[in-house]
Every structure is written in structure tokens, then in C-alpha cells.
Motif scaffolding. Sequence first.
Motif, PDB file in Angstrom:
ATOM      1  N   LEU A 106       0.840  -1.215   0.000  1.00 44.19           N
ATOM      2  CA  LEU A 106       0.000   0.000   0.000  1.00 44.19           C
ATOM      3  C   LEU A 106       0.870   1.259   0.000  1.00 44.19           C
ATOM      4  O   LEU A 106       0.572   2.241  -0.681  1.00 44.19           O
ATOM      5  N   LEU A 107       1.971   1.212   0.747  1.00 47.64           N
ATOM      6  CA  LEU A 107       2.891   2.364   0.739  1.00 47.64           C
ATOM      7  C   LEU A 107       3.474   2.555  -0.656  1.00 47.64           C
ATOM      8  O   LEU A 107       3.464   3.664  -1.205  1.00 47.64           O
ATOM      9  N   LEU A 108       3.960   1.451  -1.230  1.00 49.25           N
ATOM     10  CA  LEU A 108       4.639   1.548  -2.536  1.00 49.25           C
ATOM     11  C   LEU A 108       3.663   1.967  -3.636  1.00 49.25           C
ATOM     12  O   LEU A 108       4.060   2.589  -4.619  1.00 49.25           O
ATOM     13  N   ALA A 109       2.384   1.635  -3.449  1.00 51.85           N
ATOM     14  CA  ALA A 109       1.368   2.030  -4.441  1.00 51.85           C
ATOM     15  C   ALA A 109       0.874   3.456  -4.191  1.00 51.85           C
ATOM     16  O   ALA A 109      -0.015   3.935  -4.895  1.00 51.85           O
TER      17      ALA A 109
ATOM     18  N   ARG B 187      13.027   3.603  -1.422  1.00 46.17           N
ATOM     19  CA  ARG B 187      12.293   2.571  -0.671  1.00 46.17           C
ATOM     20  C   ARG B 187      11.928   1.406  -1.591  1.00 46.17           C
ATOM     21  O   ARG B 187      12.024   0.237  -1.215  1.00 46.17           O
ATOM     22  N   ARG B 188      11.475   1.762  -2.812  1.00 46.33           N
ATOM     23  CA  ARG B 188      11.066   0.729  -3.773  1.00 46.33           C
ATOM     24  C   ARG B 188      12.274  -0.147  -4.137  1.00 46.33           C
ATOM     25  O   ARG B 188      12.185  -1.376  -4.147  1.00 46.33           O
ATOM     26  N   ALA B 189      13.417   0.502  -4.404  1.00 47.68           N
ATOM     27  CA  ALA B 189      14.627  -0.242  -4.779  1.00 47.68           C
ATOM     28  C   ALA B 189      15.062  -1.151  -3.627  1.00 47.68           C
ATOM     29  O   ALA B 189      15.417  -2.320  -3.839  1.00 47.68           O
ATOM     30  N   ALA B 190      14.995  -0.629  -2.384  1.00 43.94           N
ATOM     31  CA  ALA B 190      15.409  -1.437  -1.225  1.00 43.94           C
ATOM     32  C   ALA B 190      14.491  -2.655  -1.103  1.00 43.94           C
ATOM     33  O   ALA B 190      14.942  -3.765  -0.800  1.00 43.94           O
ATOM     34  N   HIS B 191      13.194  -2.432  -1.359  1.00 44.22           N
ATOM     35  CA  HIS B 191      12.233  -3.541  -1.252  1.00 44.22           C
ATOM     36  C   HIS B 191      12.542  -4.610  -2.308  1.00 44.22           C
ATOM     37  O   HIS B 191      12.579  -5.806  -2.011  1.00 44.22           O
TER      38      HIS B 191
END
Length: 314
Positions: A101-104, A287-291
Motif C-alpha cells: 500500500l505504501l509503494l502504491a 524505498r522501492r529499490a530497497a524492497h
Amino acid sequence: MPPTEAALQASFDATIAHHDRIEPRDWMPEGYRKTLIRQIAQHAHSEIIGMQPEGNWISRAPSLRRKAILLAKVQDEAGHGLYLYSACETLGVSRAELVELLLAGKQKYSSIFNYPTLSYADVGTIGWLVDGAAICNQVPLCRTSYGPYGRAMIRICKEESFHQRQGYELLMTMMRGTDEQRAMVQESVDRFWWPSLMMFGPPDDASPNSEQSMAWGVKRNSNDELRQKFVDMTVPQAEALGVTLPDPDLRWNAERGHHDFGEPDWAELTAVIRGNGPCNAQRMAHRRAAHENGAWVREAATAFAARTAQEAQR
Ligand code: FAQ
């Protein structure tokens, strides 16, 4: 016969009225559950995204001592995120779902972490002002009506107090240094003062969630009450440090027994919350890359847990 919805609601209302705690096994209205998920998830995301601005300085800390302190602080923030994701999971939502939900872009994180850290003084200012604001906001949350959230907050607040003191100690050390160091501290405080006041959210008359959240005991104070408390707490600290807070309207009001202060730029807060702050895109990309880079760790941990469970069964 199972209790009726009205009886369950009455029991929930009585628990809230007595300032007792609602626990995961208890019945709760759907709106209460949703509000908690929204607030706790936003808080958890803030801790994890909040590692980025200070993390930016770990490789450039001015001494081994400062580096060790900063590493420990950033690690604590990861821990706070984990306690909060765990508290949120007791409401029937998984951590993986919350991260999605955060990434979206469907859940938020605190506006404050969308500002850049331009000098090492910012590490001190974040500790002093940002952790200071976080403590003001979070100490009353130790008494929030939802048990797992309140218990997570008790532990977090203890660590946040330590973070605030390390920030103040860093700034005090710099203020005792050279003219250049003092100027760095003042410049940093000038940039972080207003965004710190915005951390408390919009003014009460523009805060759609406050009334219901306070009625449910999720929030114990309004946004403006906590903002005022923070200003009153911080002004004497600024004087002791020898820095000026960048607000010409800031003065003691003896009649009110509080400091008067200027109006934050609410249009700026709205823009930052909508994703248009100075660093929103950068923070989310990181954050997206770390995920994505961590996918193999999650897969390995899941496979290991499954194998361990199988072996235990055998
Ligand atoms: N940033 O109706 P309200 C930390 C949103 S501390 C972004 O007043 P509410 C430690 C709000 O979600 C920082 N969004 O909302 C650390 C709502 O949108 P929604 C985290 C904001 O919930 C230090 C809408 O605006 N602390 O991380 C902000 O009743 C150093 C309307 O607002 C917490 O999360 C904002 N500043 O009150 C880490 C504390 N303000 O969800 C690293 C727990 C408002 O309806 C380094 N949270 N919004 O779409 C709270 O106490 C509350 O959620 C408030 C907002 C007070 C933040």
C-alpha cells in the motif's frame, strides 16, 4: 446465543469510556479498525522512510564516535518500524500488504522526511526538533485505547527521548565550536523549524480525522494542542542552545500561559503530503529499490522457516 451487535458495541463503548484497552481478540467497529490501521501503518512507514535522511550521513560522519551514535539511531528507527508493523498485524493485515500500500502511494508517511539533509548539523536538528516533535505527539499515544499500539509506543518513546538528547548534545557541541559550526546549526534550524511544526498535522479545524479519533481514544490530544506543547517545550531549549527560531511572531503570552507563534504554511504541508515535497520522489524510489533488492532475503527467510517447521514435525 452469540451477543448481538448492539451488545458488542455497548461493551466496546464502555471499555473506551473507562479508558481501558481494546485488545486484538475484542470486538471493535470496522471504522475503529480502519483508523488504527491507517494511523499505525503511516507511523510505521514514517520510521522506515525516516531512516533515509539521516542514513545519508552515515558514511560521512565527522568521527568514529558520531558514526557509531548515528548507526545506532538509524537501527532503532528500523526497530520502531518493526514494532509498529507487528502492532498493525494484530488488526488482521499483513506487513507485506502494508508495504504494498505504501509503494502504491495508497498509504502515507510523515511529511518531515521529504526534506533534504544538507549538512551534518541536520543530524542534530532532526534529533532535537524532529524527535522532539515525535515525543510530544507519541507520549500521549502510550495511553491510546488500542493495547498493542500503546505498548509499542512505550518502548518507542523511551528510545525517542534518547534520540532527542543525542541531537541536542550534537548541536550543543557544535555551538561551542567555531563561528562556521554555529552558522551551520542556525541554518539547519531555520530549514527544519516550520516543517517540524507541520508534523503535528493540519490545524484542528482542517483535521478531518481528529474528532472521531479522539472520541475513540486513538488520539488523546488534538493536533493544535500538541503543536502548542512542542513550541512551549522547545523555546527555552533554543535559548539554552543560543539559536534563534525563525518566527518573528514567536513570543510569550502571559495571559494564555503559552507562546504565541506564526502560522505554518499549510499550502506547503498539503503539497508535501500530496507527493510534491522536495524529496518525495527520491524517498519512494529508494524505498522501492530497497524492497526489490531485499526480495531474495524474504524468499530465503520464508524457505528457511518452512524447512525448520518441517524438520520440527518430523
Ligand atoms: N505528514 O485528520 P488529520 C517518527 C494526513 S515521527 C503526512 O489530522 P490524523 C520518528 C493524515 O494522515 C513521525 N501526512 O489526520 C522519527 C490524514 O490523511 P489520511 C510519524 C499527514 O491521523 C524521528 C490527513 O493528513 N509519527 O517517525 C501529516 O488524525 C526521526 C488529515 O490529517 C506518527 O505517525 C503529516 N505530518 O492526525 C523517525 C504519529 N499530518 O490518512 C526518524 C502517529 C496529517 O486521512 C527520525 N500519528 N497527515 O489520508 C498521528 O498522531 C496522526 O496520524 C497525525 C495526523 C497527528 C500525524
